[in-house]
Design a protein around this motif. Structure first.
Motif, PDB file in Angstrom:
ATOM      1  N   GLY A   1      33.498 -72.810 -19.630  1.00 36.11           N
ATOM      2  CA  GLY A   1      34.440 -73.043 -18.547  1.00 36.11           C
ATOM      3  C   GLY A   1      34.905 -71.802 -17.833  1.00 36.11           C
ATOM      4  N   LEU A   2      34.187 -70.681 -17.991  1.00 35.28           N
ATOM      5  CA  LEU A   2      34.598 -69.421 -17.365  1.00 35.28           C
ATOM      6  C   LEU A   2      34.092 -69.267 -15.938  1.00 35.28           C
ATOM      7  N   GLY A   3      33.313 -70.228 -15.461  1.00 33.78           N
ATOM      8  CA  GLY A   3      32.875 -70.205 -14.069  1.00 33.78           C
ATOM      9  C   GLY A   3      31.472 -69.650 -13.891  1.00 33.78           C
ATOM     10  N   TYR A   4      30.919 -69.881 -12.691  1.00 33.42           N
ATOM     11  CA  TYR A   4      29.544 -69.464 -12.427  1.00 33.42           C
ATOM     12  C   TYR A   4      29.391 -67.955 -12.237  1.00 33.42           C
TER      13      TYR A   4
ATOM     14  N   THR B   1      25.620 -71.226  -4.281  1.00 32.94           N
ATOM     15  CA  THR B   1      25.982 -72.470  -3.589  1.00 32.94           C
ATOM     16  C   THR B   1      27.412 -72.908  -3.897  1.00 32.94           C
ATOM     17  N   HIS B   2      27.853 -72.749  -5.145  1.00 34.00           N
ATOM     18  CA  HIS B   2      29.179 -73.212  -5.525  1.00 34.00           C
ATOM     19  C   HIS B   2      30.278 -72.171  -5.315  1.00 34.00           C
ATOM     20  N   VAL B   3      29.935 -70.892  -5.365  1.00 36.18           N
ATOM     21  CA  VAL B   3      30.941 -69.835  -5.254  1.00 36.18           C
ATOM     22  C   VAL B   3      30.904 -69.168  -3.883  1.00 36.18           C
ATOM     23  N   ALA B   4      29.732 -68.679  -3.483  1.00 35.95           N
ATOM     24  CA  ALA B   4      29.623 -67.995  -2.196  1.00 35.95           C
ATOM     25  C   ALA B   4      29.664 -68.964  -1.017  1.00 35.95           C
ATOM     26  N   GLY B   5      29.293 -70.215  -1.261  1.00 40.65           N
ATOM     27  CA  GLY B   5      29.346 -71.205  -0.198  1.00 40.65           C
ATOM     28  C   GLY B   5      28.079 -71.344   0.614  1.00 40.65           C
ATOM     29  N   PHE B   6      26.951 -70.822   0.103  1.00 41.57           N
ATOM     30  CA  PHE B   6      25.672 -70.971   0.796  1.00 41.57           C
ATOM     31  C   PHE B   6      25.166 -72.401   0.663  1.00 41.57           C
ATOM     32  N   ALA B   7      24.385 -72.831   1.641  1.00 44.20           N
ATOM     33  CA  ALA B   7      23.690 -74.110   1.542  1.00 44.20           C
ATOM     34  C   ALA B   7      22.549 -73.979   0.545  1.00 44.20           C
ATOM     35  N   ASP B   8      22.090 -75.115   0.004  1.00 37.70           N
ATOM     36  CA  ASP B   8      21.010 -75.086  -0.981  1.00 37.70           C
ATOM     37  C   ASP B   8      19.778 -74.358  -0.456  1.00 37.70           C
ATOM     38  N   GLY B   9      19.460 -74.557   0.822  1.00 34.26           N
ATOM     39  CA  GLY B   9      18.276 -73.930   1.392  1.00 34.26           C
ATOM     40  C   GLY B   9      18.371 -72.422   1.495  1.00 34.26           C
ATOM     41  N   SER B  10      19.588 -71.870   1.433  1.00 29.73           N
ATOM     42  CA  SER B  10      19.759 -70.425   1.546  1.00 29.73           C
ATOM     43  C   SER B  10      19.285 -69.681   0.311  1.00 29.73           C
ATOM     44  N   VAL B  11      19.171 -70.397  -0.816  1.00 28.13           N
ATOM     45  CA  VAL B  11      18.712 -69.750  -2.045  1.00 28.13           C
ATOM     46  C   VAL B  11      17.336 -69.131  -1.836  1.00 28.13           C
ATOM     47  N   THR B  12      16.532 -69.746  -0.957  1.00 30.47           N
ATOM     48  CA  THR B  12      15.183 -69.240  -0.701  1.00 30.47           C
ATOM     49  C   THR B  12      15.217 -67.819  -0.170  1.00 30.47           C
ATOM     50  N   TRP B  13      15.987 -67.582   0.891  1.00 28.58           N
ATOM     51  CA  TRP B  13      15.974 -66.224   1.460  1.00 28.58           C
ATOM     52  C   TRP B  13      16.775 -65.243   0.611  1.00 28.58           C
ATOM     53  N   LEU B  14      17.699 -65.739  -0.200  1.00 28.72           N
ATOM     54  CA  LEU B  14      18.368 -64.854  -1.144  1.00 28.72           C
ATOM     55  C   LEU B  14      17.384 -64.333  -2.192  1.00 28.72           C
ATOM     56  N   LEU B  15      16.458 -65.189  -2.596  1.00 26.48           N
ATOM     57  CA  LEU B  15      15.414 -64.755  -3.521  1.00 26.48           C
ATOM     58  C   LEU B  15      14.453 -63.774  -2.860  1.00 26.48           C
ATOM     59  N   VAL B  16      14.261 -63.916  -1.541  1.00 24.35           N
ATOM     60  CA  VAL B  16      13.457 -62.928  -0.806  1.00 24.35           C
ATOM     61  C   VAL B  16      14.138 -61.565  -0.879  1.00 24.35           C
ATOM     62  N   LEU B  17      15.454 -61.543  -0.680  1.00 23.48           N
ATOM     63  CA  LEU B  17      16.194 -60.285  -0.779  1.00 23.48           C
ATOM     64  C   LEU B  17      16.056 -59.680  -2.171  1.00 23.48           C
ATOM     65  N   PHE B  18      16.176 -60.513  -3.190  1.00 25.32           N
ATOM     66  CA  PHE B  18      16.008 -60.033  -4.557  1.00 25.32           C
ATOM     67  C   PHE B  18      14.609 -59.458  -4.760  1.00 25.32           C
ATOM     68  N   GLY B  19      13.596 -60.153  -4.233  1.00 29.67           N
ATOM     69  CA  GLY B  19      12.221 -59.685  -4.358  1.00 29.67           C
ATOM     70  C   GLY B  19      11.984 -58.371  -3.638  1.00 29.67           C
ATOM     71  N   LEU B  20      12.547 -58.233  -2.435  1.00 30.64           N
ATOM     72  CA  LEU B  20      12.404 -56.973  -1.700  1.00 30.64           C
ATOM     73  C   LEU B  20      13.087 -55.835  -2.455  1.00 30.64           C
TER      74      LEU B  20
END
Length: 402
Positions: A350-353, A227-246
């Motif tokens: 302070g090294l970033g996300y 959300t802070h680096v790639a610029g995804f909306a908060d709701g996008s974390v859901t489908w990103l976790l789907v990708l991780f799960g797959l």
């Protein structure tokens, strides 16, 4: 396949969901309690440490009661921990709830796999064990993303309440469908502990800690990173976790397929590629498409190491497979705890996300070095110290599926 396996799979689904769903909800939990995201990361660390210590402890205690009763007691712990997490008025109380729930994790999979194998004919044991572990795999594809979506839309407390309800369903299913099983034979601790004097057992577990820890250094902080680096909306974390799960599902299947054929080469490839991908994630995290692809690759490469690492431990600890299996499940979670803590440190510095990705790459590279050291020592000793054959006990074969 008997319906009792469905009850075990539901329990595995709930346990898998509660372990991983917190990663997508760290910002919400941190905001609710007024703590930093690195501090909220202790919810991952605490759970992992609970599994690490709870797996062998609960496995040994489980030999004193029937397997069915022990499974019910473990689900009771799981329900209590998640209810406490859902209702926790303070961060410290939620952390306590997470630790309570974690105590059920390792022993449930260890004892449940033995029960699953005993429920079917000898030629169907592997299929029965795989069906139970399907609950854990599906949790990462369905349960975690849906739990994240619910937590972000309605509230993270609702997510943990639903997980507790899943535990109630699993408990009821075990009570109703799982037949009474004979009490497990007593564990001779002196004999079991003697296996840990073998340097190859210790090296294999160290590879587990570092290798799987590399995955969680990045994935623990996936929500703020995306959300802070790639610029995804908060709701996008859901489908990103789907990708991780797959990615996890695919990697676990590939790792399981090749673990018996070429175990050490499989470890070399998967650990080496994991280290490279994690290092690249510091760059790809700045692009939406590339970061999504990288998340899937981390899931695939990370879980491709699980079957060969688990089998490596069983091969080397052939004289004490039950306790070694439980301890190695704890080792996976020690890696989770270590990496989550280290990742939080570099963010807090302070090294970033994206900094936890470098931590993950270093851990995976360390595991690769240990793999080469282990193989060299084995060659110097004249070959493998032990080989698990097809007649290995069911609990040994089951561990490879985790």
């Amino acid at each position: 396949m008997p319906l009792a396996l469905l009850a075990l799979a539901i329990g595995a689904f709930g346990i898998g969901t509660t372990e991983f769903v917190i990663m997508g909800l760290l910002p919400e939990v941190a905001g609710d309690y007024g703590v930093s995201i690195p501090t909220a990361g202790y919810l991952v660390t605490g759970y992992a440490l609970g599994v690490m210590f709870g797996a062998p402890l609960m496995t040994v205690l489980g030999t004193r009661v029937s397997r069915k009763r022990m499974l019910m007691l473990l689900m009771g712990l799981f329900i209590a921990g998640n209810l406490l997490s859902a209702l926790a008025p303070a961060f410290s109380v939620m952390l306590t709830g997470r630790i309570i729930a974690s105590l059920a994790h390792g022993a449930f999979f260890g004892i449940g796999s033995v029960v699953a194998a005993d429920l079917v004919a000898p030629d169907k044991k592997a299929g029965a064990i795989a069906m139970m572990f399907t609950g854990l795999t599906v949790a990462n594809v369905v349960g975690v993303p849906l739990g994240t979506l619910v937590g972000q839309s309605i509230g993270w407390r609702v997510t943990f309440g639903i997980v507790a309800a899943l535990g109630v369903v699993g408990l009821a299913g075990i009570a109703r469908l799982v037949p009474d099983m004979p009490k497990a034979e007593g564990v001779r601790l002196r004999h079991e502990l003697a296996a840990f004097k073998n340097v190859q057992v210790l090296l294999a577990m160290a590879m587990t800690v570092l290798g799987f820890g590399g995955v969680f250094a990045a994935i623990t902080y996936i929500a703020p990173m995306m959300t802070h680096v790639a610029g995804f909306a908060d709701g996008s974390v859901t489908w990103l976790l789907v990708l991780f799960g797959l990615g996890m599902v695919g990697g676990n299947l590939v790792g399981g397929r090749f673990a018996d054929r070429a175990l050490m080469p499989m470890l070399y490839v998967s650990l080496g590629a994991l280290a490279v991908v994690l290092a690249l994630f510091t760059v790809t995290a700045h692009d939406k498409l590339l970061s999504a692809i990288t998340v899937a690759l981390i899931g695939a490469l990370g879980f491709a190491t699980v079957p060969p690492l688990q089998k490596r431990v069983l091969d080397q600890a052939h004289g004490a497979p039950t306790l070694a299996s439980a301890v190695n499940i704890g080792a996976f979670n020690l890696g989770n705890a270590l990496s989550a803590w280290l990742g939080g440190l570099v963010i807090a510095a302070g090294l970033g996300y994206t900094a936890p990705n470098w931590v993950g790459a270093a851990l995976a590279a360390g595991a690769l070095v240990l793999a080469f050291v282990s193989a060299a020592l084995e060659r110097r000793a004249g070959g493998p110290s032990a080989v698990i054959t097809g007649s290995a006990p069911a609990e040994q074969r089951a561990a490879v599926h985790h």
